[in-house]
Design a protein around this motif. Structure first.
Motif, PDB file in Angstrom:
ATOM      1  N   TYR A  51      11.181   5.012   0.909  1.00 46.30           N
ATOM      2  CA  TYR A  51      11.453   5.289   2.327  1.00 46.30           C
ATOM      3  C   TYR A  51      11.324   6.790   2.611  1.00 46.30           C
ATOM      4  O   TYR A  51      10.672   7.193   3.582  1.00 46.30           O
ATOM      5  CB  TYR A  51      12.854   4.787   2.668  1.00 46.30           C
ATOM      6  N   ARG A  52      11.938   7.603   1.775  1.00 42.50           N
ATOM      7  CA  ARG A  52      11.877   9.057   1.985  1.00 42.50           C
ATOM      8  C   ARG A  52      10.460   9.592   1.774  1.00 42.50           C
ATOM      9  O   ARG A  52      10.015  10.488   2.500  1.00 42.50           O
ATOM     10  CB  ARG A  52      12.878   9.756   1.072  1.00 42.50           C
ATOM     11  N   PHE A  53       9.772   9.041   0.797  1.00 40.02           N
ATOM     12  CA  PHE A  53       8.368   9.413   0.583  1.00 40.02           C
ATOM     13  C   PHE A  53       7.554   9.114   1.837  1.00 40.02           C
ATOM     14  O   PHE A  53       6.671   9.890   2.226  1.00 40.02           O
ATOM     15  CB  PHE A  53       7.809   8.633  -0.613  1.00 40.02           C
ATOM     16  N   GLY A  54       7.852   7.985   2.480  1.00 38.93           N
ATOM     17  CA  GLY A  54       7.086   7.556   3.641  1.00 38.93           C
ATOM     18  C   GLY A  54       7.076   8.570   4.770  1.00 38.93           C
ATOM     19  O   GLY A  54       6.092   8.660   5.513  1.00 38.93           O
ATOM     20  N   PHE A  55       8.140   9.352   4.914  1.00 40.36           N
ATOM     21  CA  PHE A  55       8.192  10.336   5.996  1.00 40.36           C
ATOM     22  C   PHE A  55       7.116  11.401   5.809  1.00 40.36           C
ATOM     23  O   PHE A  55       6.311  11.668   6.714  1.00 40.36           O
ATOM     24  CB  PHE A  55       9.571  10.996   6.064  1.00 40.36           C
ATOM     25  N   ASP A  56       7.092  12.026   4.638  1.00 40.09           N
ATOM     26  CA  ASP A  56       6.111  13.090   4.397  1.00 40.09           C
ATOM     27  C   ASP A  56       4.690  12.541   4.321  1.00 40.09           C
ATOM     28  O   ASP A  56       3.736  13.211   4.711  1.00 40.09           O
ATOM     29  CB  ASP A  56       6.451  13.838   3.104  1.00 40.09           C
ATOM     30  N   MET A 115       0.826  -1.209   0.000  1.00 37.73           N
ATOM     31  CA  MET A 115       0.000   0.000   0.000  1.00 37.73           C
ATOM     32  C   MET A 115       0.857   1.254   0.000  1.00 37.73           C
ATOM     33  O   MET A 115       0.480   2.278  -0.587  1.00 37.73           O
ATOM     34  CB  MET A 115      -0.945  -0.011   1.198  1.00 37.73           C
ATOM     35  N   LEU A 116       2.022   1.194   0.625  1.00 38.89           N
ATOM     36  CA  LEU A 116       2.933   2.337   0.602  1.00 38.89           C
ATOM     37  C   LEU A 116       3.519   2.519  -0.796  1.00 38.89           C
ATOM     38  O   LEU A 116       3.678   3.652  -1.265  1.00 38.89           O
ATOM     39  CB  LEU A 116       4.045   2.153   1.631  1.00 38.89           C
ATOM     40  N   ALA A 167       0.817  10.315  -3.420  1.00 44.18           N
ATOM     41  CA  ALA A 167      -0.305  10.704  -2.562  1.00 44.18           C
ATOM     42  C   ALA A 167       0.193  11.598  -1.425  1.00 44.18           C
ATOM     43  O   ALA A 167       1.300  11.421  -0.917  1.00 44.18           O
ATOM     44  CB  ALA A 167      -0.984   9.457  -1.999  1.00 44.18           C
ATOM     45  N   LYS A 168      -0.638  12.528  -1.018  1.00 40.42           N
ATOM     46  CA  LYS A 168      -0.225  13.529  -0.029  1.00 40.42           C
ATOM     47  C   LYS A 168      -0.689  13.220   1.386  1.00 40.42           C
ATOM     48  O   LYS A 168      -0.079  13.687   2.348  1.00 40.42           O
ATOM     49  CB  LYS A 168      -0.762  14.912  -0.434  1.00 40.42           C
ATOM     50  N   ASN A 169      -1.773  12.458   1.535  1.00 42.94           N
ATOM     51  CA  ASN A 169      -2.342  12.242   2.860  1.00 42.94           C
ATOM     52  C   ASN A 169      -2.617  10.767   3.094  1.00 42.94           C
ATOM     53  O   ASN A 169      -3.334  10.132   2.312  1.00 42.94           O
ATOM     54  CB  ASN A 169      -3.645  13.032   3.021  1.00 42.94           C
ATOM     55  N   MET A 170      -2.051  10.230   4.182  1.00 46.02           N
ATOM     56  CA  MET A 170      -2.285   8.830   4.519  1.00 46.02           C
ATOM     57  C   MET A 170      -3.772   8.586   4.759  1.00 46.02           C
ATOM     58  O   MET A 170      -4.436   9.350   5.461  1.00 46.02           O
ATOM     59  CB  MET A 170      -1.470   8.447   5.755  1.00 46.02           C
TER      60      MET A 170
END
Length: 216
Positions: free
Chosen positions: A113-118, A57-58, A66-69
């Motif tokens: 990984y870096r995308f996951g932070f934001d 999913m990530l 995508a901008k918002n979890m």
């Protein structure tokens, strides 16, 4: 031909944007037809056959930028699924192994990984809260970093209540270049204080008499 298709994650079929958007709206409401929210996300995951916390999913969210979890906009949906050439649930299911395999490429993994932070941090906050950081690090690094479980224990016991972006990025770099036994760790390196503290904590934990002291 089949081997090539598997390597690229593509089938010899076209992508139909109209069909893809109709599929998207199966998960939205009449009030917000262009926003897939948490309830729709649960149904989407169920149809796809993965848990919401599955790393797949990530990867999908990364493809969509995508901008918002917990939310996908129609624009994000079309952006990501057009890249995956998937305009129906059956085709996206066929891509699951391909999406997992993307993470075996170091540059792609670093980008995800870096995308996951934001993506995961609360919007309006510069840092990620500790609970979210623990879950994200477990998801991303535990399968790839032998010292991950120890690092998560350290964070849980430490004074740190948030993880900032610099720390987040350096944790990945640390996991890649420092051996699990810390033998090549340079105390004069430019690591964030959090990682210096982890090394000191880990070395103390690994001392032969540490367990005896803990009993006292």
């Amino acid at each position: 031909m089949e081997a090539a298709a598997g390597q690229s994650g593509r089938r010899p079929v076209g992508f139909n944007e109209k069909v893809c958007l109709e599929w998207f709206r199966e998960y939205t409401t009449a009030d917000e037809p262009d926003l897939l929210g948490p309830e729709g996300m649960e149904r989407f995951c169920r149809d796809l056959g993965v848990q919401p916390e599955d790393v797949v999913m990530l990867v999908i969210a990364w493809k969509m930028d995508a901008k918002n979890m917990g939310f996908f906009s129609a624009q994000e949906w079309l952006r990501g699924l057009s890249q995956l050439q998937a305009d129906c649930i059956e085709t996206l299911r066929w891509r699951i192994d391909y999406m997992r395999s993307l993470l075996d490429h170091p540059d792609v993994f670093k980008s995800v990984y870096r995308f996951g932070f934001d993506f995961a941090r609360e919007k309006g906050q510069r840092s990620m809260d500790l609970e979210t950081a623990l879950a994200m690090l477990k998801l991303l690094l535990e399968p790839r970093w032998p010292a991950c479980a120890a690092f998560l224990r350290f964070l849980t016991q430490s004074k740190h209540r948030v993880v900032n972006k610099d720390q987040w990025n350096n944790i990945l770099e640390f996991s890649r270049v420092i051996s699990p036994d810390l033998s090549n760790y340079d105390e004069n390196g430019a690591w964030p204080v959090m990682l210096d503290e982890f090394v000191a904590w880990r070395r103390q934990e690994q001392r032969p008499d540490a367990s005896m002291e803990a009993d006292w």
